[in-house]
Design a protein around this motif. Structure first.
Motif, mmCIF file in Angstrom:
data_model
loop_
_atom_site.group_PDB
_atom_site.id
_atom_site.type_symbol
_atom_site.label_atom_id
_atom_site.label_comp_id
_atom_site.label_asym_id
_atom_site.label_seq_id
_atom_site.Cartn_x
_atom_site.Cartn_y
_atom_site.Cartn_z
ATOM 1 N N ALA A 121 0.829 -1.205 0.000
ATOM 2 C CA ALA A 121 0.000 0.000 0.000
ATOM 3 C C ALA A 121 0.870 1.264 0.000
ATOM 4 O O ALA A 121 0.549 2.253 -0.676
ATOM 5 C CB ALA A 121 -0.935 -0.011 1.214
ATOM 6 N N ILE A 122 1.965 1.239 0.762
ATOM 7 C CA ILE A 122 2.866 2.398 0.787
ATOM 8 C C ILE A 122 3.519 2.602 -0.575
ATOM 9 O O ILE A 122 3.655 3.733 -1.055
ATOM 10 C CB ILE A 122 3.926 2.219 1.890
ATOM 11 N N ALA A 123 3.928 1.499 -1.219
ATOM 12 C CA ALA A 123 4.525 1.613 -2.552
ATOM 13 C C ALA A 123 3.527 2.201 -3.548
ATOM 14 O O ALA A 123 3.880 3.065 -4.372
ATOM 15 C CB ALA A 123 5.020 0.242 -3.018
ATOM 16 N N ALA A 124 2.267 1.747 -3.473
ATOM 17 C CA ALA A 124 1.247 2.291 -4.372
ATOM 18 C C ALA A 124 0.985 3.765 -4.073
ATOM 19 O O ALA A 124 0.783 4.574 -4.989
ATOM 20 C CB ALA A 124 -0.040 1.485 -4.228
ATOM 21 N N TRP A 125 0.989 4.124 -2.791
ATOM 22 C CA TRP A 125 0.779 5.540 -2.408
ATOM 23 C C TRP A 125 1.915 6.413 -2.944
ATOM 24 O O TRP A 125 1.669 7.491 -3.486
ATOM 25 C CB TRP A 125 0.694 5.615 -0.887
ATOM 26 N N GLN A 126 3.167 5.953 -2.803
ATOM 27 C CA GLN A 126 4.301 6.731 -3.298
ATOM 28 C C GLN A 126 4.270 6.857 -4.815
ATOM 29 O O GLN A 126 4.577 7.925 -5.373
ATOM 30 C CB GLN A 126 5.603 6.078 -2.837
ATOM 31 N N ALA A 127 3.870 5.779 -5.487
ATOM 32 C CA ALA A 127 3.758 5.849 -6.946
ATOM 33 C C ALA A 127 2.678 6.840 -7.361
ATOM 34 O O ALA A 127 2.829 7.578 -8.342
ATOM 35 C CB ALA A 127 3.451 4.450 -7.509
ATOM 36 N N PRO A 141 -0.914 9.121 3.540
ATOM 37 C CA PRO A 141 -0.304 7.786 3.520
ATOM 38 C C PRO A 141 -1.237 6.752 4.154
ATOM 39 O O PRO A 141 -2.133 7.100 4.939
ATOM 40 C CB PRO A 141 0.966 7.969 4.358
ATOM 41 N N PRO A 142 -1.061 5.484 3.840
ATOM 42 C CA PRO A 142 -1.906 4.443 4.430
ATOM 43 C C PRO A 142 -1.749 4.414 5.954
ATOM 44 O O PRO A 142 -0.646 4.560 6.486
ATOM 45 C CB PRO A 142 -1.374 3.149 3.794
ATOM 46 N N CYS A 143 -2.850 4.253 6.657
ATOM 47 C CA CYS A 143 -2.823 4.207 8.117
ATOM 48 C C CYS A 143 -2.367 2.826 8.582
ATOM 49 O O CYS A 143 -2.815 1.796 8.050
ATOM 50 C CB CYS A 143 -4.208 4.506 8.682
ATOM 51 N N LEU A 144 -1.523 2.809 9.582
ATOM 52 C CA LEU A 144 -1.015 1.541 10.106
ATOM 53 C C LEU A 144 -2.142 0.664 10.653
ATOM 54 O O LEU A 144 -2.127 -0.554 10.497
ATOM 55 C CB LEU A 144 0.020 1.810 11.203
ATOM 56 N N GLY A 145 -3.144 1.304 11.270
ATOM 57 C CA GLY A 145 -4.241 0.533 11.842
ATOM 58 C C GLY A 145 -5.017 -0.281 10.828
ATOM 59 O O GLY A 145 -5.645 -1.292 11.176
ATOM 60 N N ASP A 146 -4.978 0.151 9.548
ATOM 61 C CA ASP A 146 -5.691 -0.592 8.508
ATOM 62 C C ASP A 146 -5.103 -1.980 8.284
ATOM 63 O O ASP A 146 -5.754 -2.834 7.674
ATOM 64 C CB ASP A 146 -5.656 0.185 7.186
#
Length: 370
Positions: A145-151, A180-185
Motif C-alpha cells: 500500500a505504501i509503494a502504491a501511495w508513493q507511486a 499515507p496508508p494508516c497503520l491501523g488498517d
C-alpha cells in the motif's frame, strides 16, 4: 422436556436463586434484562478505555452449539458454584474432560444466559503462538500500500501543472495531497486481543484445546491473563496517539491509544483441555478447574431431543449402547451419539445387517485410531 425434567429444572433454579451470590444458574435461558456482575476484587480491577460498543449476538453459532431446544442442565451444584466463582473473581475456567463431552458448549451457555454477545473462539493447534491470539500485522500488505501511495504521489506530481500553486489548507498542507496508508488498517486483533478490549460488560473467550499447544504457550499467557493488557509494538513505534484497528468481530473496528490495549472488564475466559498433558503450576494457579463427566442417561435423551426436535423411536436403545461403550473404556464423543440417532432414524434405514455395522462404526472407540 418431560414434566419431571421441568420440575427438576425449576427446583434447581429456585435453589440457585436462593443463593444470592450466584449470577449463573446453567439454564441457558436468555434474559430480557441480563444480570450485571458484582464489582471485581480490588486486584482484578482494570481501567482500559475508550469503551467499545456492546458486541452483537451470533445466533447461528449458538444454534449450532446449543441446538434449537432448551439447554439440558449438565452441571451439578458444585460445578455451577465453580463457574460463578470464576465469574466473580474474574479468573479463567480450565475445563477438562473427554473429547466431545460439551466443554466448549459451556462458553455459549454462559454467553446466552448472561447476555454477553458473540463468543470469541480461539482454536489452538501445535503451531499457535500468543501473538496469534493477540493480533496480526499484515506487513506485506502495508508495504504494498505504501509503494502504491508513493507511486501515486509521483504520478500526480508529474502530471500537475507547474505554474499555479496548489491550494493549501490552513495548516499549510496541500489540499489535494494524498494521505499515507494508516497503520491501523493493516492490524487485526485476534480473539484474545479482541476480548481484552475495554467493554462495559465482559466478552466471552473460548480457548479451545489448549493442551494441543506448544509447551510454551501456557507460560506465555501468564502475563496477559494476570494484567488484562498488552502492547502492539508496531503501534507503539508508530508514535500516533490513536489508531483504528480491525477486530475479530466481522466489520467492527476499535480505537487503540498509544499502542496499548487494556480491558475494562476482564473477559469470561473458558479454556478447554482433553487432558493430554499437564499445565505449569503457575498457569493452573490463575485458573479455576472444572471437570466435566459423561452425562447421565436422562441428560443424553434430553440432548438428543434438543438437537433433533424430537426423540425418535430407537433413541433409548442407542443411548444405552453408547453408555455401555463409554463404561467399557476408550474415547467416545457426544457427536457420535447424535450421528447414530440421526442416521438410524432416516427413512428406509435398516438397523440390521450392514446397518448394524454402520452403527458400530459410528460408535467406535476413537482411541483406537480407526
Amino acid at each position: 422436556m418431560t414434566a419431571q425434567e421441568e420440575q427438576a429444572s425449576a427446583s434447581q433454579e429456585e435453589q440457585a436463586s436462593a443463593v444470592g451470590w450466584r449470577i449463573f444458574h446453567a439454564t441457558g435461558h436468555a434474559s430480557s434484562s441480563p444480570p450485571r456482575l458484582p464489582a471485581p476484587p480490588p486486584w482484578r480491577r482494570f481501567r482500559g478505555g475508550p469503551l467499545q460498543p456492546p458486541p452483537s449476538d451470533d445466533p447461528e453459532a449458538a444454534l449450532r452449539r446449543l441446538g434449537p431446544g432448551e439447554v439440558t442442565a449438565q452441571l451439578g451444584a458444585e460445578e455451577i458454584d465453580t463457574v460463578n466463582a470464576a465469574l466473580l473473581l474474574r479468573r479463567p475456567l480450565l475445563i477438562t474432560g473427554p473429547p466431545g463431552i460439551g466443554k466448549s458448549t459451556l462458553a455459549y451457555v454462559i454467553a446466552r444466559e448472561l447476555g454477553l454477545g458473540r463468543v470469541l473462539e480461539w482454536n489452538i493447534v501445535s503451531r499457535t503462538t500468543l501473538r496469534d491470539g493477540l493480533y496480526v500485522h499484515d506487513a506485506m500488505g502495508r508495504a504494498q500500500a505504501i509503494a502504491a501511495w508513493q507511486a501515486g504521489l509521483r504520478d500526480a506530481a508529474a502530471s500537475a501543472p507547474q505554474d499555479p500553486a496548489p491550494e493549501r489548507e490552513p495548516g499549510g498542507a496541500s489540499r489535494d495531497r494524498q494521505l499515507p496508508p494508516c497503520l491501523g488498517d493493516f492490524i487485526t486483533l485476534g480473539p484474545l486481543g479482541t476480548a481484552l478490549l475495554p467493554y462495559d460488560r465482559p466478552r466471552v473467550l473460548l480457548v479451545d484445546e489448549l493442551d494441543k499447544s506448544d509447551i510454551d504457550l501456557p507460560n506465555d499467557l501468564l502475563h496477559v491473563l494476570e494484567n488484562g493488557s498488552y502492547d502492539v509494538p508496531e503501534l507503539v513505534r508508530d508514535g500516533a496517539d490513536t489508531a483504528h484497528v480491525h477486530t475479530s468481530d466481522p466489520g467492527v473496528r476499535a480505537e487503540v491509544r498509544q499502542g496499548r490495549v487494556e480491558c475494562r472488564e476482564f473477559p469470561v475466559v473458558v479454556i478447554t483441555s482433553n487432558g493430554e498433558r499437564e499445565f505449569p503450576a503457575a498457569f493452573r494457579r490463575r485458573c479455576l478447574p472444572l471437570e466435566l463427566r459423561t452425562p447421565t442417561r436422562e441428560q443424553l435423551l434430553a440432548m438428543v431431543k434438543r438437537h433433533l426436535g424430537e426423540r425418535p423411536q430407537g433413541t433409548e436403545d442407542l443411548v444405552d449402547l453408547y453408555l455401555r461403550r463409554v463404561q467399557a473404556g476408550g474415547t467416545h464423543s457426544l457427536d457420535q451419539l447424535l450421528n447414530a440417532v440421526q442416521i438410524t432414524t432416516t427413512g428406509g434405514f435398516q438397523a440390521d445387517g450392514n446397518g448394524r455395522k454402520l452403527v458400530e462404526m459410528l460408535l467406535r472407540d476413537l482411541a483406537k485410531g480407526r
